[in-house]
Design a protein around this motif. Sequence first.
Motif, PDB file in Angstrom:
ATOM      1  N   UNK A   1    -113.057  55.001  -9.997  1.00 42.73           N
ATOM      2  CA  UNK A   1    -113.966  53.988 -10.886  1.00 42.73           C
ATOM      3  C   UNK A   1    -113.291  53.996 -12.166  1.00 42.73           C
ATOM      4  N   UNK A   2    -113.110  52.526 -12.454  1.00 37.09           N
ATOM      5  CA  UNK A   2    -112.419  52.209 -13.732  1.00 37.09           C
ATOM      6  C   UNK A   2    -113.188  51.611 -14.551  1.00 37.09           C
ATOM      7  N   UNK A   3    -113.569  52.031 -15.725  1.00 36.02           N
ATOM      8  CA  UNK A   3    -114.391  51.466 -16.669  1.00 36.02           C
ATOM      9  C   UNK A   3    -113.663  51.300 -17.986  1.00 36.02           C
ATOM     10  N   UNK A   4    -113.623  49.866 -18.533  1.00 43.94           N
ATOM     11  CA  UNK A   4    -113.029  49.538 -19.516  1.00 43.94           C
ATOM     12  C   UNK A   4    -114.120  49.043 -20.429  1.00 43.94           C
ATOM     13  N   UNK A   5    -113.898  49.236 -21.921  1.00 48.86           N
ATOM     14  CA  UNK A   5    -114.821  48.700 -22.804  1.00 48.86           C
ATOM     15  C   UNK A   5    -113.932  47.875 -23.887  1.00 48.86           C
ATOM     16  N   UNK A   6    -114.090  46.599 -23.668  1.00 49.35           N
ATOM     17  CA  UNK A   6    -113.062  45.471 -24.334  1.00 49.35           C
ATOM     18  C   UNK A   6    -113.832  44.705 -25.380  1.00 49.35           C
ATOM     19  N   UNK A   7    -113.259  43.838 -26.009  1.00 53.79           N
ATOM     20  CA  UNK A   7    -113.726  42.995 -27.136  1.00 53.79           C
ATOM     21  C   UNK A   7    -114.278  41.861 -26.384  1.00 53.79           C
ATOM     22  N   UNK A   8    -115.364  41.129 -26.525  1.00 49.31           N
ATOM     23  CA  UNK A   8    -115.955  39.994 -25.747  1.00 49.31           C
ATOM     24  C   UNK A   8    -115.088  38.796 -25.644  1.00 49.31           C
ATOM     25  N   UNK A   9    -114.381  38.472 -26.680  1.00 45.26           N
ATOM     26  CA  UNK A   9    -113.438  37.294 -26.739  1.00 45.26           C
ATOM     27  C   UNK A   9    -112.000  37.632 -25.839  1.00 45.26           C
ATOM     28  N   UNK A  10    -111.960  38.700 -25.146  1.00 46.05           N
ATOM     29  CA  UNK A  10    -110.843  39.053 -24.311  1.00 46.05           C
ATOM     30  C   UNK A  10    -111.311  38.862 -23.034  1.00 46.05           C
TER      31      UNK A  10
ATOM     32  N   UNK B   1    -106.457  53.907  -4.226  1.00 42.02           N
ATOM     33  CA  UNK B   1    -105.416  54.452  -5.093  1.00 42.02           C
ATOM     34  C   UNK B   1    -104.355  53.527  -5.516  1.00 42.02           C
ATOM     35  N   UNK B   2    -103.960  52.664  -4.309  1.00 36.05           N
ATOM     36  CA  UNK B   2    -102.763  51.704  -4.480  1.00 36.05           C
ATOM     37  C   UNK B   2    -103.028  50.802  -5.777  1.00 36.05           C
ATOM     38  N   UNK B   3    -104.246  50.633  -6.114  1.00 32.39           N
ATOM     39  CA  UNK B   3    -104.573  49.389  -7.000  1.00 32.39           C
ATOM     40  C   UNK B   3    -104.830  50.089  -8.667  1.00 32.39           C
ATOM     41  N   UNK B   4    -104.869  51.470  -8.537  1.00 38.74           N
ATOM     42  CA  UNK B   4    -105.378  51.967 -10.032  1.00 38.74           C
ATOM     43  C   UNK B   4    -104.396  51.733 -11.014  1.00 38.74           C
ATOM     44  N   UNK B   5    -103.302  51.789 -10.911  1.00 40.88           N
ATOM     45  CA  UNK B   5    -102.240  51.386 -11.694  1.00 40.88           C
ATOM     46  C   UNK B   5    -102.233  49.868 -12.098  1.00 40.88           C
ATOM     47  N   UNK B   6    -102.503  48.982 -11.033  1.00 38.52           N
ATOM     48  CA  UNK B   6    -102.365  47.647 -11.264  1.00 38.52           C
ATOM     49  C   UNK B   6    -103.570  47.073 -12.039  1.00 38.52           C
ATOM     50  N   UNK B   7    -104.777  47.940 -11.958  1.00 39.38           N
ATOM     51  CA  UNK B   7    -106.150  47.539 -12.694  1.00 39.38           C
ATOM     52  C   UNK B   7    -105.604  48.059 -14.254  1.00 39.38           C
ATOM     53  N   UNK B   8    -105.222  49.078 -14.280  1.00 42.70           N
ATOM     54  CA  UNK B   8    -104.891  49.585 -15.791  1.00 42.70           C
ATOM     55  C   UNK B   8    -104.125  48.590 -16.583  1.00 42.70           C
ATOM     56  N   UNK B   9    -103.095  48.193 -15.705  1.00 41.19           N
ATOM     57  CA  UNK B   9    -102.028  47.519 -16.458  1.00 41.19           C
ATOM     58  C   UNK B   9    -102.491  45.810 -16.596  1.00 41.19           C
ATOM     59  N   UNK B  10    -103.209  45.615 -15.749  1.00 41.70           N
ATOM     60  CA  UNK B  10    -104.110  44.177 -16.094  1.00 41.70           C
ATOM     61  C   UNK B  10    -105.051  44.261 -17.166  1.00 41.70           C
ATOM     62  N   UNK B  11    -105.939  45.409 -17.295  1.00 46.81           N
ATOM     63  CA  UNK B  11    -106.907  45.336 -18.394  1.00 46.81           C
ATOM     64  C   UNK B  11    -106.034  45.407 -19.828  1.00 46.81           C
ATOM     65  N   UNK B  12    -104.944  46.205 -19.691  1.00 45.15           N
ATOM     66  CA  UNK B  12    -104.286  46.276 -21.073  1.00 45.15           C
ATOM     67  C   UNK B  12    -103.584  44.963 -21.436  1.00 45.15           C
TER      68      UNK B  12
ATOM     69  N   UNK C   1    -110.003  52.549 -21.773  1.00 44.92           N
ATOM     70  CA  UNK C   1    -110.263  52.557 -20.309  1.00 44.92           C
ATOM     71  C   UNK C   1    -110.416  53.743 -20.024  1.00 44.92           C
ATOM     72  N   UNK C   2    -111.540  54.253 -19.078  1.00 42.06           N
ATOM     73  CA  UNK C   2    -111.748  55.608 -18.301  1.00 42.06           C
ATOM     74  C   UNK C   2    -111.520  55.269 -17.017  1.00 42.06           C
ATOM     75  N   UNK C   3    -110.793  56.432 -16.349  1.00 38.22           N
ATOM     76  CA  UNK C   3    -110.415  56.401 -15.082  1.00 38.22           C
ATOM     77  C   UNK C   3    -111.137  57.795 -14.459  1.00 38.22           C
ATOM     78  N   UNK C   4    -112.153  57.538 -13.609  1.00 39.39           N
ATOM     79  CA  UNK C   4    -112.722  58.706 -13.107  1.00 39.39           C
ATOM     80  C   UNK C   4    -112.717  58.872 -11.339  1.00 39.39           C
TER      81      UNK C   4
END
Length: 126
Positions: free
Chosen positions: A3-12, A67-78, A91-94
């Motif tokens: 479960x990936x949770x990201x807290x980001x700026x609204x404008x992004x 699992x194969x999409x974890x790093x892809x999701x993190x990279x995309x969010x960043x 970004x929180x990964x649980x």
Amino acid sequence: MKLITAVIRPERIQQVKEALFRAGISGITLSRVSGHGGEQEVVEHYRGTRVMVEFHDKIEVRMAVSEPFVQAAIDAIVRGARTGEVGDGKIFVQPLERVIRIRTGEQDTAALTPVTETRLSPDGTP
């Protein structure tokens, strides 16, 4: 599964959403939240009164990925969220113990697979 949770700026959010879709991740949930991290408190004036803004509006993005999409999701969010300024977010990964698709009863990774279209894995293969 994570479960990936990201807290980001609204404008992004548009940039993050587009980066996630390009990475093959389409199942996301968005919530409007308020919080305080490393940002400085802001003093604003409202109807002639000084008001201390302690919490900032943010967007919480949540997604369950295999699992194969974890790093892809993190990279995309960043890639989508980074401005280089304080307040870009976290970004929180649980670990995710179990997932059930209510409509079909599919479980775990099968419940995370898109229903209507074939997605490519992070390395570009089907």
